[in-house]
Design a protein around this motif. Structure first.
Motif, PDB file in Angstrom:
ATOM      1  N   ALA B 815       0.845  -1.202   0.000  1.00  0.00           N
ATOM      2  CA  ALA B 815       0.000   0.000   0.000  1.00  0.00           C
ATOM      3  C   ALA B 815       0.875   1.245   0.000  1.00  0.00           C
ATOM      4  O   ALA B 815       0.618   2.216  -0.726  1.00  0.00           O
ATOM      5  CB  ALA B 815      -0.920   0.000   1.219  1.00  0.00           C
ATOM      6  N   GLY B 816       1.919   1.199   0.817  1.00  0.00           N
ATOM      7  CA  GLY B 816       2.840   2.330   0.903  1.00  0.00           C
ATOM      8  C   GLY B 816       3.481   2.619  -0.441  1.00  0.00           C
ATOM      9  O   GLY B 816       3.570   3.776  -0.869  1.00  0.00           O
ATOM     10  N   GLU B 817       3.903   1.554  -1.119  1.00  0.00           N
ATOM     11  CA  GLU B 817       4.551   1.737  -2.418  1.00  0.00           C
ATOM     12  C   GLU B 817       3.588   2.356  -3.425  1.00  0.00           C
ATOM     13  O   GLU B 817       3.920   3.294  -4.143  1.00  0.00           O
ATOM     14  CB  GLU B 817       5.039   0.392  -2.967  1.00  0.00           C
ATOM     15  CG  GLU B 817       6.464   0.076  -2.547  1.00  0.00           C
ATOM     16  CD  GLU B 817       6.932  -1.264  -3.083  1.00  0.00           C
ATOM     17  OE1 GLU B 817       6.397  -1.698  -4.135  1.00  0.00           O
ATOM     18  OE2 GLU B 817       7.799  -1.868  -2.456  1.00  0.00           O
ATOM     19  N   ILE B 818       2.364   1.818  -3.459  1.00  0.00           N
ATOM     20  CA  ILE B 818       1.371   2.317  -4.414  1.00  0.00           C
ATOM     21  C   ILE B 818       1.087   3.781  -4.130  1.00  0.00           C
ATOM     22  O   ILE B 818       1.067   4.630  -5.006  1.00  0.00           O
ATOM     23  CB  ILE B 818       0.066   1.485  -4.324  1.00  0.00           C
ATOM     24  CG1 ILE B 818       0.331   0.072  -4.831  1.00  0.00           C
ATOM     25  CG2 ILE B 818      -1.061   2.146  -5.102  1.00  0.00           C
ATOM     26  CD1 ILE B 818      -0.832  -0.876  -4.629  1.00  0.00           C
ATOM     27  N   HIS B 819       0.937   4.065  -2.879  1.00  0.00           N
ATOM     28  CA  HIS B 819       0.582   5.395  -2.431  1.00  0.00           C
ATOM     29  C   HIS B 819       1.705   6.376  -2.733  1.00  0.00           C
ATOM     30  O   HIS B 819       1.494   7.442  -3.312  1.00  0.00           O
ATOM     31  CB  HIS B 819       0.299   5.291  -0.935  1.00  0.00           C
ATOM     32  CG  HIS B 819      -0.113   6.559  -0.302  1.00  0.00           C
ATOM     33  ND1 HIS B 819       0.785   7.523   0.034  1.00  0.00           N
ATOM     34  CD2 HIS B 819      -1.336   7.016   0.058  1.00  0.00           C
ATOM     35  CE1 HIS B 819       0.131   8.530   0.588  1.00  0.00           C
ATOM     36  NE2 HIS B 819      -1.147   8.247   0.608  1.00  0.00           N
ATOM     37  N   ASP B 820       2.925   6.018  -2.338  1.00  0.00           N
ATOM     38  CA  ASP B 820       4.017   6.976  -2.392  1.00  0.00           C
ATOM     39  C   ASP B 820       4.535   7.232  -3.806  1.00  0.00           C
ATOM     40  O   ASP B 820       4.817   8.359  -4.168  1.00  0.00           O
ATOM     41  CB  ASP B 820       5.186   6.500  -1.520  1.00  0.00           C
ATOM     42  CG  ASP B 820       4.913   6.831  -0.066  1.00  0.00           C
ATOM     43  OD1 ASP B 820       4.012   7.649   0.165  1.00  0.00           O
ATOM     44  OD2 ASP B 820       5.592   6.282   0.803  1.00  0.00           O
ATOM     45  N   SER B 821       4.673   6.166  -4.563  1.00  0.00           N
ATOM     46  CA  SER B 821       5.305   6.398  -5.863  1.00  0.00           C
ATOM     47  C   SER B 821       4.273   6.448  -6.990  1.00  0.00           C
ATOM     48  O   SER B 821       4.126   7.458  -7.671  1.00  0.00           O
ATOM     49  CB  SER B 821       6.340   5.303  -6.128  1.00  0.00           C
ATOM     50  OG  SER B 821       5.752   4.045  -5.874  1.00  0.00           O
ATOM     51  N   LEU B 822       3.514   5.381  -7.124  1.00  0.00           N
ATOM     52  CA  LEU B 822       2.546   5.324  -8.205  1.00  0.00           C
ATOM     53  C   LEU B 822       1.524   6.444  -8.073  1.00  0.00           C
ATOM     54  O   LEU B 822       1.235   7.175  -9.009  1.00  0.00           O
ATOM     55  CB  LEU B 822       1.854   3.950  -8.189  1.00  0.00           C
ATOM     56  CG  LEU B 822       0.896   3.657  -9.316  1.00  0.00           C
ATOM     57  CD1 LEU B 822       1.577   3.818 -10.654  1.00  0.00           C
ATOM     58  CD2 LEU B 822       0.343   2.240  -9.160  1.00  0.00           C
ATOM     59  N   ARG B 864       5.485  -2.028 -12.634  1.00  0.00           N
ATOM     60  CA  ARG B 864       6.267  -3.223 -12.940  1.00  0.00           C
ATOM     61  C   ARG B 864       6.977  -3.734 -11.670  1.00  0.00           C
ATOM     62  O   ARG B 864       6.918  -4.901 -11.341  1.00  0.00           O
ATOM     63  CB  ARG B 864       7.289  -2.851 -14.013  1.00  0.00           C
ATOM     64  CG  ARG B 864       7.796  -4.020 -14.818  1.00  0.00           C
ATOM     65  CD  ARG B 864       8.643  -3.508 -15.971  1.00  0.00           C
ATOM     66  NE  ARG B 864       7.864  -3.034 -17.096  1.00  0.00           N
ATOM     67  CZ  ARG B 864       8.176  -1.957 -17.839  1.00  0.00           C
ATOM     68  NH1 ARG B 864       9.239  -1.212 -17.560  1.00  0.00           N
ATOM     69  NH2 ARG B 864       7.442  -1.623 -18.875  1.00  0.00           N
ATOM     70  N   THR B 865       7.622  -2.811 -10.998  1.00  0.00           N
ATOM     71  CA  THR B 865       8.368  -3.204  -9.798  1.00  0.00           C
ATOM     72  C   THR B 865       7.438  -3.791  -8.741  1.00  0.00           C
ATOM     73  O   THR B 865       7.719  -4.841  -8.151  1.00  0.00           O
ATOM     74  CB  THR B 865       9.084  -1.972  -9.212  1.00  0.00           C
ATOM     75  OG1 THR B 865       9.799  -1.347 -10.265  1.00  0.00           O
ATOM     76  CG2 THR B 865      10.023  -2.369  -8.094  1.00  0.00           C
ATOM     77  N   ILE B 866       6.323  -3.092  -8.531  1.00  0.00           N
ATOM     78  CA  ILE B 866       5.398  -3.560  -7.481  1.00  0.00           C
ATOM     79  C   ILE B 866       4.881  -4.949  -7.843  1.00  0.00           C
ATOM     80  O   ILE B 866       4.881  -5.864  -7.014  1.00  0.00           O
ATOM     81  CB  ILE B 866       4.218  -2.561  -7.323  1.00  0.00           C
ATOM     82  CG1 ILE B 866       4.742  -1.242  -6.759  1.00  0.00           C
ATOM     83  CG2 ILE B 866       3.145  -3.132  -6.410  1.00  0.00           C
ATOM     84  CD1 ILE B 866       3.758  -0.084  -6.859  1.00  0.00           C
ATOM     85  N   ALA B 867       4.471  -5.101  -9.092  1.00  0.00           N
ATOM     86  CA  ALA B 867       3.927  -6.390  -9.527  1.00  0.00           C
ATOM     87  C   ALA B 867       4.976  -7.482  -9.403  1.00  0.00           C
ATOM     88  O   ALA B 867       4.698  -8.587  -8.930  1.00  0.00           O
ATOM     89  CB  ALA B 867       3.434  -6.287 -10.965  1.00  0.00           C
ATOM     90  N   HIS B 868       6.214  -7.155  -9.813  1.00  0.00           N
ATOM     91  CA  HIS B 868       7.281  -8.149  -9.759  1.00  0.00           C
ATOM     92  C   HIS B 868       7.560  -8.573  -8.323  1.00  0.00           C
ATOM     93  O   HIS B 868       7.774  -9.745  -8.033  1.00  0.00           O
ATOM     94  CB  HIS B 868       8.550  -7.594 -10.415  1.00  0.00           C
ATOM     95  CG  HIS B 868       9.621  -8.627 -10.534  1.00  0.00           C
ATOM     96  ND1 HIS B 868      10.611  -8.746  -9.602  1.00  0.00           N
ATOM     97  CD2 HIS B 868       9.830  -9.600 -11.454  1.00  0.00           C
ATOM     98  CE1 HIS B 868      11.407  -9.756  -9.956  1.00  0.00           C
ATOM     99  NE2 HIS B 868      10.944 -10.293 -11.072  1.00  0.00           N
ATOM    100  N   ASN B 869       7.531  -7.589  -7.453  1.00  0.00           N
ATOM    101  CA  ASN B 869       7.765  -7.914  -6.042  1.00  0.00           C
ATOM    102  C   ASN B 869       6.646  -8.777  -5.489  1.00  0.00           C
ATOM    103  O   ASN B 869       6.868  -9.621  -4.627  1.00  0.00           O
ATOM    104  CB  ASN B 869       7.891  -6.647  -5.205  1.00  0.00           C
ATOM    105  CG  ASN B 869       9.251  -6.001  -5.415  1.00  0.00           C
ATOM    106  OD1 ASN B 869      10.181  -6.652  -5.898  1.00  0.00           O
ATOM    107  ND2 ASN B 869       9.353  -4.729  -5.087  1.00  0.00           N
ATOM    108  N   LEU B 870       5.452  -8.546  -5.994  1.00  0.00           N
ATOM    109  CA  LEU B 870       4.330  -9.354  -5.521  1.00  0.00           C
ATOM    110  C   LEU B 870       4.468 -10.785  -6.027  1.00  0.00           C
ATOM    111  O   LEU B 870       4.224 -11.739  -5.306  1.00  0.00           O
ATOM    112  CB  LEU B 870       2.993  -8.765  -5.983  1.00  0.00           C
ATOM    113  CG  LEU B 870       2.520  -7.527  -5.224  1.00  0.00           C
ATOM    114  CD1 LEU B 870       1.253  -6.982  -5.873  1.00  0.00           C
ATOM    115  CD2 LEU B 870       2.253  -7.850  -3.759  1.00  0.00           C
ATOM    116  N   ARG B 871       4.882 -10.925  -7.298  1.00  0.00           N
ATOM    117  CA  ARG B 871       5.030 -12.258  -7.866  1.00  0.00           C
ATOM    118  C   ARG B 871       5.922 -12.133  -9.109  1.00  0.00           C
ATOM    119  O   ARG B 871       5.522 -11.532 -10.109  1.00  0.00           O
ATOM    120  CB  ARG B 871       3.656 -12.799  -8.289  1.00  0.00           C
ATOM    121  CG  ARG B 871       3.697 -14.124  -8.996  1.00  0.00           C
ATOM    122  CD  ARG B 871       3.239 -15.242  -8.098  1.00  0.00           C
ATOM    123  NE  ARG B 871       3.427 -16.535  -8.746  1.00  0.00           N
ATOM    124  CZ  ARG B 871       3.430 -17.668  -8.079  1.00  0.00           C
ATOM    125  NH1 ARG B 871       3.245 -17.658  -6.781  1.00  0.00           N
ATOM    126  NH2 ARG B 871       3.615 -18.805  -8.698  1.00  0.00           N
TER     127      ARG B 871
END
Lengths: 129, 1014
Positions: B815-822, B864-871
Motif C-alpha cells: 500500500a505504501g509503495e502504491i501510495h508513495d510512488s505510483l 512493474r516493480t510492485i507487480a514483480h515484487n508481488l510475484r
C-alpha cells in the motif's frame, strides 16, 4: 483572465510536499509573474520558511515526514495566527476534514484537484504586507 | 434589602403561614393522632387465614409465627399461611385454638376451647390426655420457670410439670399447686404471680402471699372478676390494669401508678404488652389499641387502619413488630414507620412532588406536577397563588439564592422568582425548544444559570444568553446544576458532566458519565447521579462508578443527598435507597466485593417507591436534619437518626418437597430429618423453602445450590421454591440461604441431603463393571490422541497468528509503495493535464506534455516493480531456475559481488512450493543487501538424489544468532520468522550460522518430490 494584472502585488506561495515532481507540477500552475512559489519537503522546513518569507499562502501536504502537515499547520498558526494554509491530501474523509479544520487550515483540497487550490488562492485578495 | 418574610405577604402571594411559635422539628409534624407513627398491615380470610378471629399468637424459637383461630392453628412465614386443624392434622386437639405457648425448648403448646391440649414437637403434633398426666378440663395457663420447667395450670385443679413426656407432680409443683388460680404469670426476675378472683398472689419461697387490688378512683365502681390484664414490666414485677388504673406490682407492693388515665375506665382492657422499647400497649375489647408514647397515650383504631377494635392478642416478634389478633377482623401488624407521607388528603395540591426547597427555617416550598407550588409549615399546607395569566402548575425546579430570592422553573417553560415581595419572570429566548427549566443556580458572581433541554441559559445583568454543545457543553440537554464551594459550576447533561470554571467549559471524565441528573458535593468528593447508569464518585479527578451489578438496589440515581451520619441517600424512578459512604469506599478499595445498600418502599411508609426524576432538589435535607423526598405518591419525610437497620439474619427452613408434583414431605411431618430419598425414575424435584423475616418479606432474598449439580449459588430473588428436572441418580446436597430486608444474610441457611435412587441398571456396580473395561482400553488411546492433537493445534494457531501478521505487514508495504510512488505520479499527470486543458498555460504546452510523459513512464516502471515484487513473472513463464537467475542478475546490478551456481530444479516441486524456494533465496539476498554490509556473496543451488540444497553466504558483519533467536523483535526485523516458516511448511531444514564479524551462512535443505502444497 490568464494572468494577473500588474495592479495586484505578486503572490508568494510556499508549497510543502515530499515529492519533487508534485512540487514541480504545482509550480506550473502559476506564471512566474503571478506568483513566486517557494518549495520545501516537510513540516519543519515549512515552519522555518514561513517565518523567513511570510508567504501569502502555504500549500501543505497532509502526509509528510518527519513533521506532518497537520502538526505543521497547527504550529504555524500558533506562531502566526494570520497564516493562510491550504491543506492537500491524497485521502478524504470526515475525520480528516475535522482534523484539518481544527488545526486551523483555511481550506482543504484533494491532491488531484490542484486547479481548485489555484482558484482558492486566486479568489482571495492578497493582503498588503 | 431583601426580606423574605415580607416577600410572602404580597398582593400576589396569598399565603398565611401558621405561626405557631413552636420549634421547628418533630413537634411541628402533624400530631400523632393525625399521623400514626406505625405502618399497619392487615390479613384476613382472603389472605389465607382460615377464620377471622385470631385469639392467640406465639412465635416459636425457629422463627415461625403461630396464630390460634376458631378454625385451627395457622403457621405464618410472612408470605404464606399454613393451616393445621383437627380434621386434617393427626395429633391436633379438637376445638378453637385459644391458647398458644412457645416454650424455650422449641415446643409449641396448643390449648383449645374444648379443653384439649396438643403439643408440636420436632414437627409432630401430639394430643395429650389423662394418660399424659392431664386432669379433665384441660389446661388454661402455661408457664415456663427460670429453670426451663414447663408448668401447666390445669383449670382450677392442679399445676403440674412436663417432664418431657408427660405432666407430673414434683417438688417444684407442690407449693405452686397449693393455690387455685385462673392463670399464672412470672416477672422478668422469675417471681411467680397467680391471678385470683379479686387480687393477685405472689410466691415467696414456697408460700403464696396475696395482694388485693387497690380501689378504683372515686366515683368508679370496682371492675368485675377477672376483668384485668397483666404483663411483665421491664422495671420489675408486673403491669396490672385494673379498676381504671395502670399499676406496677413488684412482689407484694404496688410500686407505681401511671396516674389518672381518663379513657381507661371507659374501656375493657383485654390484653397488655410492654414491648422491647419499653412502650406499653393495651388491647381493649371494642375500643382498639392504646399505646403510650412518652407521657401521652395514643389510640389506634379502625380509623388508623386496624381491622376492628376488638383486640384479643398482642405479641412483639423478634424484629420488633407488634402483632395484633382481633376478634372477627383477622390479623394486623404494626411496625414503626420510617417515613411519614403527606398526600392530597393532608392538603398537598397534587401527589406528584417534584422539587423541594426550605426558604426560612421551617417553611418548605413544594413544587408539584400539575398542582403548582405550595408551602408547608408545621403540618399546614398553603397553596401559592400566582398572578393571573401565569401558568406555573408544573414546577420542575426550585432554588433559593444567597439573597433569599426563591427561583422556580416550570415546564412550559417559565423561569419565575419571588423577590422583595414581588413575583417576576425572566425572559426565555427560543422558548419552544427549551420546554422545561430543569435546574437553577445563581453563582457567586450573581450570574443566574438555568438548565433546559435546549441548552444552558445564562443571565448576566438580566440579559439571556444560551450555551450549547457548540460552546463546550457535553450536551444541550441540561438536567442538573451545582455550584461547589470552590466556585466551579457543575453541569449535568444527557451526554455527561461539564464543569465551568474561569469562563471555560470542560468535559469531565469523558464517556464514563452519562445521563447526569444529580450532582452533589460532599467534602472534596463530587457525587454524580446518573439515570440508568448508577452512582459515580469523583475524587482527586478519578471516577468510580457504582452500579446495580455492584450491589446498588438499582441504577436510576437522579437525586443525591447526605444525611450527615455517613450515608448517602439517592432517589430516582426505581426508588429511594441509602448507602453508607464507608461501604462505597470499601468497595472502591477492593475490601468489599458487593455494596450493601437499603432500598425503601411502601412497607417503610413511603407514598410510592417511585420518585419523579430529573428535578432539582427532589430530595431536601431540612434544617432539623430530616430528609424530604418528593415521590409520585406524595411528600415523604424521614428522620435519619431513627433509622435502625434490621440486623437479625432470618432463620431459613425447608418446608415441603415434591417429586413429580406429589408432596413427599412437609416440614411439620419430619422436621427432625434432613435427608430425602427420591425413588428411581423421578423426573421433577421441587423444594419449597422459606426465611422468617416479617418486616418486609418481599425484600427477603434467597440463593440456593444443589451440590453435585449446580456449579455455584443461584440467586433467585424472593422466589421460595427450587425446581430440578431429570437429576441423574446419586447423592446431592441442597443448601439455601437468605437475607433479611436490610441485606443481612443467614449464611448457614438450611440444608437437605437428597438421594436420587438409581434403577438397578443405573447402579454404580452394574455400570462400573460395564464401563470399566471400555474405559481402560479407551483411556490410553484417548490420552495419546488428545495430547497429540493439542500439540498440533497449538502449533497451528501460532503459525496462523504469525502468518496473518506477516500478511498485514506485506500489505502495508505494498500500500505504501502504491501510495508513495505510483499515486504521486498519477497525481502529477492529472494536475498537469488539468492545467494544459484549462488553456491557462503558464508553461508551454510541449513542456507540460513532456512532464506528463515522464511521470507516466515512471508510473509504469513502478507498476512493474510492485507487480514483480508481488510475484516474479519469470516463475510462471520461465520456471523456477530462470526466476532465480533473474533474481541474481537483479542483485548483481546493485553492485554486490555475487557468485552464483544454480542447477536446474524446475518441476521438482509443486508451484506453491516453488514460490517458497524463490522467497527463501530472495529474502536471504534482501537481508544481505539491507543488513549485512557485505561486499561479496555466494549462492549455490544443488540437487542430490531426492534432496535440494540451497546455500547463501556473505562476508558481511554477521550477527549473534543465538541471542537473536531469543529476541522475537530482532528475528522479525530480519525476516527470519518468514524464512523459518517457509522452510517448515515444506518440511525442510533451515540452518543459520552467523557470528559478529564472521559473515552469515544460510543452508536450506528440502526433499522432493513434495506432495502438492496448500
Amino acid at each position: 483572465m490568464t494572468q494577473n494584472s500588474g495592479s495586484k502585488p505578486k503572490l508568494k506561495i510556499l508549497v510543502a510536499d515530499d515529492h519533487p515532481s508534485f512540487r514541480r507540477a504545482f509550480k506550473s500552475l502559476f506564471h512566474p509573474d503571478e506568483a513566486e512559489v517557494l518549495e520545501c519537503s516537510d513540516g519543519y522546513e515549512a515552519l522555518i520558511q514561513y517565518g523567513e518569507h511570510r508567504p501569502h499562502w502555504v500549500v501543505m501536504d497532509y502526509d509528510m515526514a518527519p513533521m506532518d502537515g497537520l502538526t505543521a499547520t497547527e504550529s504555524i498558526r500558533k506562531q502566526f495566527p494570520e497564516a493562510r494554509i491550504l491543506l492537500i491530501t491524497l485521502h478524504d474523509g470526515d475525520d480528516i476534514r475535522e482534523a484539518v479544520r481544527k488545526a486551523g487550515a483555511v481550506a482543504f483540497v484533494r491532491k488531484e484537484n490542484l486547479m481548485q487550490a489555484r482558484d482558492i488562492i486566486r479568489g482571495t485578495p492578497a493582503p498588503q504586507v | 434589602m431583601i426580606r423574605p418574610r415580607a416577600a410572602i405577604a404580597t398582593a400576589f402571594v396569598i399565603l398565611v403561614l401558621a405561626q405557631t411559635g413552636a420549634q421547628l422539628g418533630q413537634a411541628q409534624v402533624p400530631s400523632n393522632s393525625q399521623k400514626s407513627a406505625f405502618l399497619i398491615q392487615t390479613w384476613g380470610v382472603d389472605d389465607g387465614l382460615p377464620q377471622s378471629s385470631v385469639i392467640s399468637i406465639a412465635q416459636t424459637p425457629d422463627g415461625y409465627l403461630w396464630f390460634g383461630t376458631f378454625d385451627g392453628l395457622v403457621r405464618f412465614d410472612g408470605v404464606r399461611f399454613s393451616v393445621f386443624d383437627s380434621s386434617t392434622t393427626p395429633g391436633m386437639a379438637v376445638g378453637g385454638i385459644i391458647k398458644l405457648y412457645a416454650d424455650r425448648s422449641g415446643r409449641l403448646w396448643i390449648g383449645t376451647a374444648e379443653g384439649g391440649l396438643s403439643v408440636l414437637e420436632k414437627g409432630v403434633f401430639r394430643k395429650l390426655g389423662p394418660s399424659d398426666g392431664l386432669s379433665p378440663g384441660g389446661g388454661s395457663s402455661f408457664l415456663e420457670t427460670g429453670q426451663g420447667s414447663l408448668l401447666l395450670a390445669s383449670g382450677h385443679l392442679a399445676t403440674r410439670k412436663f417432664d418431657g413426656a408427660r405432666f407430673v407432680e414434683t417438688a417444684e409443683t407442690t407449693p405452686i399447686a397449693k393455690i387455685k388460680a385462673s392463670s399464672f404469670e412470672h416477672d422478668r426476675s422469675g417471681v411467680l404471680y397467680a391471678s385470683l378472683p379479686a387480687g393477685l398472689a405472689w410466691l415467696e419461697g414456697t408460700e403464696w402471699r396475696t395482694v388485693t387490688f387497690p380501689l378504683p378512683p372515686p366515683g368508679l365502681a370496682p371492675v368485675p372478676t377477672n376483668a384485668f390484664a397483666l404483663t411483665p414490666a421491664s422495671a420489675g414485677g408486673l403491669w396490672v390494669t385494673v379498676n381504671g388504673q395502670i399499676l406496677r406490682l413488684e412482689k407484694g407492693a404496688w410500686a407505681e401508678n401511671l396516674g389518672n388515665i381518663p379513657w381507661l375506665p371507659a374501656i375493657r382492657p383485654f390484653t397488655m404488652l410492654e414491648d422491647s422499647s419499653g412502650l406499653l400497649w393495651i388491647g381493649s375489647y371494642g375500643a382498639g389499641l392504646y399505646h403510650r408514647r412518652g407521657m401521652a397515650w395514643v389510640r389506634i383504631s379502625a380509623e388508623e387502619g386496624l381491622p376492628n377494635g376488638v383486640i384479643r392478642a398482642l405479641l412483639e416478634d423478634r424484629e420488633g413488630s407488634i402483632w395484633v389478633g382481633t376478634d372477627g377482623g383477622g390479623l394486623a401488624r404494626l411496625k414503626p414507620k420510617l417515613f411519614t407521607n403527606y398526600t392530597i388528603k393532608d392538603g398537598l395540591p397534587e401527589n406528584i412532588v417534584t422539587s423541594l426547597c426550605e426558604v426560612d427555617q421551617g417553611s418548605l416550598w413544594i413544587g408539584t406536577h400539575g398542582g403548582g407550588l405550595t408551602v408547608m409549615r408545621g403540618s399546614e399546607f398553603k397553596k401559592i397563588e400566582f398572578p393571573p395569566r401565569t401558568n406555573n402548575r408544573w414546577i420542575w425546579s426550585l432554588y433559593l439564592d444567597s439573597s433569599s430570592t426563591l427561583w422556580g422553573g416550570t415546564f412550559g417553560p417559565r423561569l419565575f422568582y419571588f423577590r422583595d415581595g414581588k413575583y417576576g419572570e425572566m425572559e426565555i429566548p427560543d422558548a419552544p425548544e427549551k420546554r422545561s427549566i430543569n435546574a437553577i443556580v445563581k453563582d457567586r458572581h450573581g450570574v443566574l444559570w438555568a438548565g433546559t433541554r435546549g441548552g444552558l441559559l445564562c443571565y448576566s445583568n438580566g440579559i439571556p444568553r444560551t450555551f450549547t454543545a457548540g460552546d463546550g457543553l457535553a450536551d444541550n440537554s441540561v438536567h442538573a446544576l451545582f455550584e461547589t464551594a470552590d466556585g466551579v459550576l457543575w453541569i449535568g447533561t444527557e451526554e455527561g458532566l461539564t464543569s465551568l470554571s474561569n469562563g471555560r467549559f470542560t468535559r469531565v471524565a469523558g464517556d464514563q458519565l452519562k445521563k447526569v441528573y444529580g450532582v452533589f458535593a460532599l467534602g472534596a468528593d463530587l457525587w454524580v447521579g446518573m439515570k440508568k447508569v448508577g452512582l459515580a464518585r469523583i475524587r482527586d479527578g478519578r471516577v468510580s462508578v457504582y452500579r446495580k451489578a455492584d450491589g446498588l438496589p438499582h441504577d436510576h440515581v437522579e437525586s443525591i443527598v447526605a444525611d450527615g451520619m455517613g450515608n448517602l441517600w439517592a432517589s430516582g424512578h426505581h426508588g429511594i435507597f441509602r448507602v453508607a459512604l464507608a461501604e462505597l469506599d470499601a468497595f472502591s478499595e477492593g475490601r468489599k466485593k458487593t455494596i450493601d445498600a437499603f432500598l425503601y418502599g411502601r412497607d417503610d411508609g413511603l407514598g410510592s417507591r417511585e420518585c419523579p426524576g430529573g428535578h432539582q432538589h427532589n430530595v431536601w435535607q431540612s434544617s432539623d436534619g430530616r430528609l424530604w423526598f418528593g415521590t409520585v405518591g406524595g411528600l415523604s419525610v424521614i428522620d435519619p437518626h431513627q433509622v435502625k437497620p434490621n440486623i437479625l439474619p432470618p432463620p431459613v427452613w425447608i418446608e415441603d418437597i415434591f417429586t413429580d408434583a406429589k408432596e413427599q414431605r412437609s416440614a411439620i411431618q419430619s422436621a427432625s430429618t434432613n435427608e430425602m430419598i427420591v425413588p428411581a425414575g423421578t423426573k421433577q424435584l421441587e423444594i419449597h423453602y422459606t426465611a422468617l423475616s416479617f418486616l418486609a418479606p418481599g425484600q427477603v432474598l434467597f440463593k440456593y445450590r444443589l451440590d453435585g449439580y449446580d456449579q455455584d449459588w443461584i440467586p433467585v430473588g424472593n422466589r421460595r421454591v427450587a425446581y430440578y428436572q431429570g437429576l441423574p441418580p446419586g447423592p446431592y446436597h441442597f443448601r439455601v440461604i437468605a437475607c433479611n430486608n436490610n441485606g443481612v444474610w443467614n449464611k448457614t441457611g438450611a440444608a437437605l441431603a437428597v438421594v436420587m435412587q438409581p434403577f438397578f441398571w443405573q447402579t454404580i456396580w452394574f455400570r462400573g463393571a460395564a464401563v470399566m473395561g471400555v474405559l481402560l482400553s479407551g483411556l490410553f488411546v484417548y490420552h495419546r490422541r488428545v495430547s497429540m492433537l493439542q500439540r498440533e493445534q497449538r502449533a497451528q494457531r501460532e503459525f496462523s497468528a504469525r502468518l496473518i501478521a506477516s500478511q498485514e505487514q506485506e500489505r502495508k508495504r505494498v500500500a505504501g509503495e502504491i501510495h508513495d510512488s505510483l499515486g504521486q505520479n498519477l497525481i502529477v499527470i492529472k494536475n498537469r493535464a488539468d492545467v494544459a486543458l484549462s488553456g491557462d498555460n503558464v508553461v508551454p504546452l510541449a513542456d507540460q506534455l513532456a512532464e506528463i510523459s515522464r511521470s507516466a513512464s515512471e508510473a509504469i516502471q513502478e507498476v512493474r516493480t510492485i507487480a514483480h515484487n508481488l510475484r516474479p513473472y519469470q516463475l510462471d513463464r520461465l520456471g523456477l531456475t530462470k526466476a532465480l537467475e533473474a533474481l541474481v542478475k537483479q542483485i548483481k546490478s546493485s553492485g554486490l559481488a555475487l557468485h552464483a551456481e544454480i542447477v536446474s530444479i524446475d518441476r521438482l516441486f509443486a508451484p506453491a512450493h516453488e514460490i517458497n524456494l524463490y522467497r527463501v533465496v530472495q529474502e536471504s539476498m534482501n537481508n544481505i543487501l539491507k543488513h549485512s554490509g557485505a561486499k561479496t556473496a555466494w549462492v549455490t543451488v544443488k540437487k542430490e538424489k531426492a534432496r535440494v540444497t540451497i546455500s547463501v553466504r556473505d562476508d558481511g558483519r554477521g550477527f549473534d544468532y543465538p541471542a537473536l533467536l531469543n529476541d522475537p523483535k530482532g528475528k522479525r526485523g530480519l525476516g527470519l520468522t518468514g524464512l523459518i516458516e517457509r522452510a517448515r511448511s515444506m518440511g525442510g531444514d533451515l540452518q543459520i550460522e552467523s557470528a559478529p564479524g564472521q559473515g552469515t551462512q544460510l543452508t536450506f535443505t528440502v526433499r522432493f518430490p513434495l506432495p502438492p502444497g496448500p
